[in-house]
Design an enzyme around this catalytic site. Structure first.
Site, PDB file in Angstrom:
ATOM      1  N   CYS A 187      -6.980   7.941 -13.372  1.00  3.73           N
ATOM      2  CA  CYS A 187      -5.909   8.910 -13.608  1.00  3.73           C
ATOM      3  C   CYS A 187      -6.221  10.193 -12.840  1.00  3.73           C
ATOM      4  CB  CYS A 187      -5.831   9.252 -15.086  1.00  3.73           C
ATOM      5  SG  CYS A 187      -5.665   7.794 -16.105  1.00  3.73           S
ATOM      6  N   ARG A 206      -4.881   8.024  -7.110  1.00  5.27           N
ATOM      7  CA  ARG A 206      -5.841   7.735  -8.179  1.00  5.27           C
ATOM      8  C   ARG A 206      -5.235   6.859  -9.277  1.00  5.27           C
ATOM      9  NH1 ARG A 206     -10.204  11.429  -8.389  1.00  5.27           N
ATOM     10  NH2 ARG A 206     -10.440  10.900 -10.571  1.00  5.27           N
ATOM     11  N   TRP A 208      -3.344   5.626 -14.708  1.00  6.39           N
ATOM     12  CA  TRP A 208      -3.696   4.235 -14.412  1.00  6.39           C
ATOM     13  C   TRP A 208      -4.112   3.677 -15.762  1.00  6.39           C
ATOM     14  CZ3 TRP A 208      -8.197   1.157 -14.675  1.00  6.39           C
ATOM     15  CH2 TRP A 208      -8.123  -0.050 -13.981  1.00  6.39           C
ATOM     16  N   ASN A 236      -8.632  11.747 -18.317  1.00  6.71           N
ATOM     17  CA  ASN A 236      -9.034  10.654 -17.429  1.00  6.71           C
ATOM     18  C   ASN A 236     -10.349  10.113 -17.962  1.00  6.71           C
ATOM     19  OD1 ASN A 236      -9.594   8.987 -15.208  1.00  6.71           O
ATOM     20  ND2 ASN A 236     -10.639  10.648 -14.128  1.00  6.71           N
ATOM     21  N   GLY A 237     -10.447   8.784 -18.163  1.00  6.00           N
ATOM     22  CA  GLY A 237     -11.685   8.202 -18.664  1.00  6.00           C
ATOM     23  C   GLY A 237     -11.401   7.287 -19.829  1.00  6.00           C
ATOM     24  N   GLU A 293     -13.534  -9.685   3.372  1.00  4.15           N
ATOM     25  CA  GLU A 293     -12.777  -8.436   3.449  1.00  4.15           C
ATOM     26  C   GLU A 293     -11.313  -8.700   3.816  1.00  4.15           C
ATOM     27  OE1 GLU A 293     -13.082  -5.592   2.457  1.00  4.15           O
ATOM     28  OE2 GLU A 293     -11.690  -4.390   3.623  1.00  4.15           O
ATOM     29  N   LYS A 336      -8.048  -7.800   1.552  1.00  7.15           N
ATOM     30  CA  LYS A 336      -6.898  -6.986   2.023  1.00  7.15           C
ATOM     31  C   LYS A 336      -5.598  -7.749   1.776  1.00  7.15           C
ATOM     32  CE  LYS A 336      -8.503  -3.977   2.217  1.00  7.15           C
ATOM     33  NZ  LYS A 336      -9.784  -3.380   2.182  1.00  7.15           N
ATOM     34  N   GLU A 383      -4.729  -7.840  -2.076  1.00  5.37           N
ATOM     35  CA  GLU A 383      -4.308  -6.590  -2.717  1.00  5.37           C
ATOM     36  C   GLU A 383      -3.023  -6.035  -2.127  1.00  5.37           C
ATOM     37  OE1 GLU A 383      -7.161  -3.362  -2.581  1.00  5.37           O
ATOM     38  OE2 GLU A 383      -7.843  -4.014  -0.617  1.00  5.37           O
ATOM     39  N   HIS A 428     -18.086 -28.541   1.204  1.00  5.81           N
ATOM     40  CA  HIS A 428     -18.767 -28.630  -0.102  1.00  5.81           C
ATOM     41  C   HIS A 428     -17.802 -28.371  -1.252  1.00  5.81           C
ATOM     42  CE1 HIS A 428     -22.548 -29.088   1.918  1.00  5.81           C
ATOM     43  NE2 HIS A 428     -22.340 -27.977   2.616  1.00  5.81           N
ATOM     44  N   LYS A 448      -7.151   3.988  -6.472  1.00  2.00           N
ATOM     45  CA  LYS A 448      -8.073   4.213  -5.361  1.00  2.00           C
ATOM     46  C   LYS A 448      -9.507   4.439  -5.837  1.00  2.00           C
ATOM     47  CE  LYS A 448      -8.961   5.017  -1.014  1.00  2.00           C
ATOM     48  NZ  LYS A 448      -9.001   3.809  -0.182  1.00  2.00           N
TER      49      LYS A 448
HETATM   50  C1  F6R Z   1     -10.364  -2.549  -1.452  1.00  2.92           C
HETATM   51  C2  F6R Z   1     -10.808  -1.340  -2.084  1.00  2.92           C
HETATM   52  C3  F6R Z   1     -11.762  -1.439  -3.203  1.00  2.92           C
HETATM   53  C4  F6R Z   1     -12.877  -0.387  -3.033  1.00  2.92           C
HETATM   54  C5  F6R Z   1     -13.803  -0.390  -4.256  1.00  2.92           C
HETATM   55  C6  F6R Z   1     -14.962   0.565  -4.084  1.00  2.92           C
HETATM   56  O1  F6R Z   1      -9.464  -2.281  -0.422  1.00  2.92           O
HETATM   57  O2  F6R Z   1     -10.419  -0.262  -1.707  1.00  2.92           O
HETATM   58  O3  F6R Z   1     -12.286  -2.714  -3.308  1.00  2.92           O
HETATM   59  O4  F6R Z   1     -13.578  -0.698  -1.870  1.00  2.92           O
HETATM   60  O5  F6R Z   1     -13.077  -0.041  -5.397  1.00  2.92           O
HETATM   61  O6  F6R Z   1     -14.533   1.868  -3.856  1.00  2.92           O
HETATM   62  P1  F6R Z   1     -15.529   2.968  -3.297  1.00  2.92           P
HETATM   63  O7  F6R Z   1     -15.874   2.590  -1.906  1.00  2.92           O
HETATM   64  O8  F6R Z   1     -14.771   4.248  -3.400  1.00  2.92           O
HETATM   65  O9  F6R Z   1     -16.732   2.945  -4.188  1.00  2.92           O
END
Ligand code: F6R
Length: 589
Positions: free
Chosen positions: A2, A27, A74, A100-101, A465, A469, A472, A488, A584
């Site tokens: 949040c 956020r 969030w 937030n928390g 990775e 992408k 998500e 396997h 984020k």
């Molecule tokens: C994927 C993504 C998340 C972050 C993860 C860690 O696109 O953004 O998987 O990589 O939440 O975030 P940080 O790097 O801020 O610790």
């Protein structure tokens, strides 16, 4: 998670709050609300959706007054509904809070307050804070004391800002960030410097359990016992204010395009720090690497190149699992933690666990004022500017490039990163030129049910990775698989409806990859090759540029995957900057 904001000053508060919330919306973006205080009354408006939509429906920015608080959510406790959106009142509308928390003991506190006659209106854990403040304010008739008593009762982790009808704004934090912004036009209390960076670059980062009280005259900071404390004033980088999308349709696309210049700048200002990192890594008995999500994928590549080029063996542990695998880490070890935000709860917990056994902590972050940077023995910054798109893109290539710089320094240039850096930057620019073709490929994949991404060796983390992408941003099921593992088990999943992406630059893994491609093609799958060399096995070919130094291909080959995921989101009508259910900065465990 949040975002929270409080403001008291000369400006009309509502548009300021709305502007701040828009900046911090990455956020969390389930719901929005603001409360303003005018003539001794708190007025509150909130709704479900993103800031612009709620503002359009409720006209949040038309509220009066110069004092107020705001929130984007969030959801953790309680569904995404208007009643669960913040701010929350206590029983009356004399106190409102944003939080937030997670308050871990909220059930116990609620029971106690219900016994005392309090009535709860939401399903959130946060509302308990408003009722506690109300209770202690009724007892003490003193805002500072009611803040101290309330904070003493809270278990879990929190940052909250409270507004009292007399115009006082207060806040406190424990293991969640809370920053004060000191502008000429007033004071801000925010979960993020982006909440006020357009107004001031002067910030005070509160310590755990600090309590800030902003009454009619002054701003005071107290410790948990009510003693006045002084906290350092920090000047934060104005560049962080640069968060507009420019000519791009989305932040995600802008951030994808920023990668060549981010890589070009990497490490330049940090040469001494890189040397310091190298010396710590060389002299420790055991090296551990950790991170979450995309940052973890960077850690996996770091392990490869540390071992292959610097001959340093490292263990990688995903941060959420770190606390369960502490064997082997002690005071002769070093933990290198990777995190864009520097606020990820899982990463911070891993670091604290390692610190408890005496390990040295190194970190690579984007935000130098982050919690992770603060608790590290030494940290390096990737300096890629604010990353607003929820999916990490430029921060990943920046982390990777910095890791390559470190390893190249450790092996005296044997890796070839520094001498090839300018070619790499050119290759990244060239890779971006294929955007239109990749947009066409996304059209073809519009109805894909499953996409598998295969890679071997150093390309396997890029397969993980790329799949992350795609899931998500497009909500299509995607899986990264070590190509050799196909036979396997995963081969059983492949049929005529499957799409298989093979990451295959022309290096030592190439022949085996082509063999894997034939295996899946024989089962009817459509093959998408990402390579510098065409091959008849590919049904669809995504070209990446040639580069002399094979070891640095991961930094290039991730770009087409990011672009593909971006366009898949568009063809599926998804906002790539704000994918559903995500945030984020993941500050909860
Ligand atoms: C994927 C993504 C998340 C972050 C993860 C860690 O696109 O953004 O998987 O990589 O939440 O975030 P940080 O790097 O801020 O610790």
């Amino acid at each position: 998670m949040c975002s929270i904001i409080g403001y008291k000053g000369q400006l009309i508060v509502a548009p300021v709050l709305v502007d701040s919330l828009k900046r911090m919306e990455y956020r969390g973006y389930d719901s929005v609300g603001i409360a303003t205080i005018n003539n001794g009354k708190i007025l509150l408006k909130k709704g479900v959706g993103k800031v612009v939509d709620v503002n359009k429906n409720l006209d949040l920015s038309s509220m009066d007054g110069h004092i107020g608080i705001g929130h984007t959510r969030w959801a953790t406790h309680g569904g995404v509904t208007e009643k669960n959106a913040h701010p929350h009142y206590g029983c009356t509308d004399s106190i409102a809070i944003v939080h937030n928390g997670i308050i871990e003991n909220h059930s116990e506190l609620m029971e106690e307050l219900i016994e005392l006659g309090h009535v709860f209106k939401s399903d959130t854990d946060s509302e308990v804070i408003a009722h506690l403040l109300e209770r202690y304010y009724a007892e003490h008739k003193n805002i500072k004391s009611s803040m101290i008593e309330t904070c003493r009762r809270l278990k879990g982790y929190y940052a909250f800002v409270a507004a009292f009808e007399d115009g006082t704004i207060c806040g406190s934090r424990y293991n969640e960030p809370l920053v004060i912004g000191l502008a000429d036009t007033g004071y801000f209390i925010s979960s993020d410097i982006l909440g006020f960076i357009g107004y001031t670059d002067k910030a005070i980062f509160l310590d755990n359990r600090d309590i800030v009280v902003l009454d009619s005259k002054t701003l005071q900071i107290y410790d948990q016992d009510g003693k006045t404390v002084k906290r350092t004033l920090t000047q934060v980088a104005w560049e962080l204010a640069a968060i507009d999308k420019g000519k791009y349709a989305h932040h995600t696309l802008k951030e994808i395009h920023e990668q060549p210049s981010v890589v070009e700048k990497i490490g330049i200002q940090n040469l001494d720090k890189i040397e310091e990192f190298c010396s710590i890594l060389k002299n420790s008995k055991a090296v551990f690497l950790t991170g979450s999500g995309t940052s973890y994928h960077c850690a996996l590549i770091a392990k490869h190149i540390l071992s292959n080029f610097a001959k340093i063996h490292a263990e990688t542990v995903v941060s959420s699992e770190f606390q369960y695998t502490l064997d082997g880490i002690d005071n002769s070890s070093v933990l290198l933690a990777l995190s864009q935000s520097g606020e990820t709860a899982d990463v911070l917990q891993a670091v604290k666990a390692a610190k408890n056994v005496g390990a040295k902590i190194l970190s690579i972050v984007n935000i130098p004022t982050s919690s992770l940077a603060k608790i590290s023995d030494s940290f390096l910054t990737i300096e890629c500017g604010p990353e607003i798109g929820v999916a990490a893109t430029k921060s990943f290539t920046a982390q990777l490039s910095l890791i390559y710089m470190i390893v190249d320094t450790l092996c005296n240039g044997y890796l070839g990163f520094k001498v090839n850096k300018q070619f790499l930057v050119g290759a990244l620019r060239e890779a971006l030129d294929y955007e239109i073709e990749i947009r066409g490929i996304a059209e073809k994949l519009r109805d894909a049910r499953d996409i598998y991404v295969l890679g071997r060796s150093i390309h396997y983390p890029i397969a993980l990775e790329g799949a992350l992408k795609i899931k998500e941003l497009s909500y299509i099921h995607a899986e990264g698989i070590a190509a050799g593992e196909l036979k396997h088990g995963p081969l059983a999943l492949i049929d005529r409806n499957s799409y298989v992406i093979i990451i295959n630059p022309n290096d030592s893994t190439s022949d085996n990859n082509i063999a894997s491609a034939h295996e899946v093609k024989a089962r009817g799958a459509t093959i998408i090759g990402i390579s510098n060399t065409p091959n008849e096995v590919y049904d669809i070919f995504i070209k990446i540029p040639f580069i002399q130094c094979n070891a640095i291909y991961p930094i290039i080959e991730v770009l087409p995957l990011q672009i593909l995921a971006y366009y898949l989101s568009l063809v599926k009508n998804i906002d790539p900057d704000y994918p559903r259910n995500l945030a984020k900065s993941v500050t909860v465990k």
